[in-house]
Design a protein around this motif. Structure first.
Motif, short mmCIF file in Angstrom:
data_model
loop_
_atom_site.label_atom_id
_atom_site.label_comp_id
_atom_site.label_asym_id
_atom_site.label_seq_id
_atom_site.Cartn_x
_atom_site.Cartn_y
_atom_site.Cartn_z
N LEU A 40 37.61 27.70 32.82
CA LEU A 40 37.71 26.37 32.20
C LEU A 40 38.76 25.50 32.86
O LEU A 40 38.81 24.30 32.65
N GLY A 41 39.65 26.14 33.60
CA GLY A 41 40.74 25.38 34.23
C GLY A 41 41.99 25.39 33.36
O GLY A 41 43.06 25.00 33.80
N ALA A 42 41.85 25.86 32.11
CA ALA A 42 42.99 25.87 31.19
C ALA A 42 43.64 27.25 31.14
O ALA A 42 44.61 27.45 30.39
N GLU A 43 43.15 28.20 31.92
CA GLU A 43 43.72 29.55 31.92
C GLU A 43 45.19 29.46 32.37
O GLU A 43 45.51 28.69 33.29
N THR A 44 46.04 30.26 31.75
CA THR A 44 47.42 30.27 32.22
C THR A 44 47.51 31.15 33.47
O THR A 44 46.71 32.08 33.63
N GLU A 45 48.48 30.85 34.30
CA GLU A 45 48.56 31.56 35.59
C GLU A 45 48.83 33.05 35.41
O GLU A 45 48.53 33.84 36.31
N ASP A 46 49.38 33.43 34.24
CA ASP A 46 49.72 34.85 34.10
C ASP A 46 48.50 35.76 33.99
O ASP A 46 48.64 36.97 34.05
N VAL A 47 47.29 35.19 33.87
CA VAL A 47 46.10 36.08 33.84
C VAL A 47 45.88 36.71 35.22
O VAL A 47 45.30 37.78 35.32
N PHE A 48 46.34 36.03 36.27
CA PHE A 48 46.07 36.54 37.62
C PHE A 48 47.12 37.58 38.00
O PHE A 48 48.26 37.23 38.31
N ASN A 49 46.72 38.85 37.96
CA ASN A 49 47.70 39.90 38.27
C ASN A 49 47.02 41.19 38.75
O ASN A 49 47.01 42.20 38.05
N GLU A 90 52.72 30.64 40.69
CA GLU A 90 53.07 30.56 39.27
C GLU A 90 52.62 31.81 38.50
O GLU A 90 52.81 31.89 37.29
N SER A 91 52.00 32.76 39.21
CA SER A 91 51.49 33.96 38.54
C SER A 91 52.51 35.10 38.63
O SER A 91 53.43 35.04 39.46
N PRO A 92 52.34 36.14 37.81
CA PRO A 92 53.27 37.28 37.89
C PRO A 92 53.01 38.18 39.10
O PRO A 92 53.87 38.99 39.46
N TRP A 93 51.85 38.00 39.77
CA TRP A 93 51.50 38.89 40.89
C TRP A 93 52.55 38.77 42.00
O TRP A 93 52.86 37.67 42.45
N LYS A 94 53.11 39.91 42.38
CA LYS A 94 54.17 39.96 43.39
C LYS A 94 55.31 38.99 43.06
O LYS A 94 55.87 38.35 43.97
N ASN A 95 55.58 38.84 41.79
CA ASN A 95 56.64 37.92 41.32
C ASN A 95 56.49 36.51 41.91
O ASN A 95 57.47 35.85 42.26
#
Ligand code: FUL
Length: 471
Positions: free
Chosen positions: A64-73, A118-123
């Motif tokens: 949707l484009g509204a997903e928060t970046e923390d989903v990508f991990n 902006e994601s948690p992946w690899k900090n």
């Protein structure tokens, strides 16, 4: 792949009809011709598509484009594994969704705040494109990017300023990740009647690609480099012309009708060859519930015959999973498919064999001239003539692969294949267009000779390669 390395029966026979001199046979002013970059793209033939991003984790197809970046991990991203499997499947390149419709960038773009950074992946220090581009170089694969014009996240989408954003993000991809062989522009746009409308500045984007990556082929409904095939099943029409008339058509909803995309236009003004896209699973992104619905090696091989085997390129999507790895099921299917390719096309029975021109109206015509093209070898013969391949002794075979020399345009419109029978010839296969590659499979026959007759052609046919396989 072993079959890709084999040299086949490359040598040149020119003409046999006195009035024909090389110039007049090779050039035909009315024919549209590919660029050198397009010829290299034709040779790339088959590559993998990777759909990867927030949808991988949210189980959606269109985020949707509204997903928060923390989903990508992803927990165990391994682009070397993707590339190893691509090679085992016989692919020559890969294309990744650098940004899908949800707007999330798999690289730390300076023109978005919705990225891996902006994601948690690899900090926030990771860059999927960098890892994949580097892995491609290590594994000898070409690299390409999909950058969705439609963006459901970017606040400026729907305003002229978004064209600046798109141009800037595109420029990052074109200048920071080495050579790109393809840039993919998806026509999809799911904005409803009240949704934001974007007027894209495609001429500007095309210029950027030409400026920074002159060898990259732009894919879209209307090219300019190559065209969508009109379906997402990975197949192209049996008659498949590389030419297309794009005047009056746009990208997405205003693209040419599906049957035109399937066939091309015999008298089309531009060289816009077809690329067939399909996913190894029902969806484009990874969904655990589809683990049992991965296409089999046999299904993949059928798709290959109906795409590459009909003169198109094939881009096969294999969505990495939530670990950031290609799932075991997909990898088993791809390795099985690669083995099937090698088993089928591994040993060319025509290797080193000679082709003899034969003329229906008389005795064997003398070979008057041998002509070697500057860039490759090619067989050349008159459209009123036929060509006989002598395998040296009787062989059993069920597959013939024909390739046209496309540098001077696509010419062959109809042909037949025959073997000797009772003092005459018996047809074993026939086809319309040949193009970059035409793969013919038929119930196995046993014969010493194969006769190829071009029965319809737009100019003197130029045949580059003939290969024969047991099957
Ligand atoms: C479509 C997109 O909407 C799908 O999500 C996918 O990317 C496919 C290759 O093209 O138009």
């Amino acid at each position: 792949m072993r079959y890709a390395l084999q040299t086949s029966i490359f040598f040149l026979l020119l003409g046999a009809i006195p009035a024909q001199v090389p110039g007049t046979i090779f050039t035909s002013p009315g024919l549209v011709k590919p660029t050198l970059a397009q010829l290299a793209w034709h040779d790339t033939e088959f590559y993998l598509f990777f759909h990867f991003g927030p949808n991988t984790f949210t189980n959606l197809e269109w985020g949707l484009g509204a997903e928060t970046e923390d989903v990508f991990n992803p927990t165990d991203l391994d682009c070397d594994q993707w590339c190893r499997i691509a090679r085992q499947a016989g692919a020559r390149g890969v294309v990744i969704t650098a940004k899908h419709h949800d707007g999330f960038c798999l690289w730390p773009s300076r023109f978005s705040t919705h990225t891996v950074r902006e994601s948690p992946w690899k900090n926030g220090q990771g860059d999927v494109l960098r890892e994949l581009a580097d892995a491609c170089r290590r594994h000898g694969l070409k690299f390409g990017v999909y950058l969705s014009p439609w963006d459901r996240n970017h606040p400026q989408y729907g305003t002229p300023a978004y064209n600046d954003v798109y141009a800037s993000t595109l420029t990052e991809l074109l200048t920071e990740y080495g050579d790109l062989f393809e840039v993919w522009w998806d026509g999809a746009n799911g904005e409803g009647p009240n949704g934001k409308k974007q007027v894209y500045d495609f001429p500007r984007f095309e210029k950027l690609v030409a400026q920074h990556q002159p060898n990259a082929i732009i894919f879209s409904d209307i090219g300019p480099g190559c065209r969508w095939a009109g379906n997402e099943q990975g197949t192209i029409g049996e008659t498949n012309w590389c030419m297309l008339d794009t005047a009056g058509f746009g990208r997405g909803a205003t693209g040419p009708p599906a049957d035109t995309l399937q066939r091309g236009n015999i008298h089309g003004a531009l060289w816009v060859p077809a690329e067939c896209d399909v996913s190894i699973r029902p969806g484009w992104f990874y969904h655990p519930e589809e683990n049992d619905r991965v296409k089999t090696p046999e299904q993949l091989f059928d798709i290959y015959l109906q795409s590459v085997g009909r003169g198109a390129n094939l881009i096969l999507n294999v969505p990495p999973d939530r670990r950031g790895r290609i799932h075991e099921r997909d990898s088993a299917a791809l390795v099985g498919f690669g083995k099937k390719l090698e088993k089928t096309f591994g040993r060319n029975l025509a290797n080193g064999k000679k082709l003899h021109p034969e003329f229906e109206a008389g005795p064997l015509a003398p070979i008057t001239q041998l002509h070697r093209m500057a860039d490759t070898d090619a067989y050349v013969w008159s459209s009123t003539g036929t060509f006989v391949l002598d395998l040296g002794c009787k062989r059993r075979f069920g597959t013939v692969v024909l390739q046209e020399y496309l540098n001077e345009g696509q010419r062959v419109a109809a042909f037949t294949l025959e073997i000797p029978e009772n003092g005459g010839w018996k047809e074993i296969a026939r086809g319309t267009t040949m193009g970059h590659k035409r793969i013919l499979q038929f119930p196995k026959v046993r014969a010493k000779k194969i006769r190829l007759s071009v029965t319809e052609s737009r100019a003197t046919p130029l045949i580059k390669k003939v290969q024969v396989f047991k099957k």
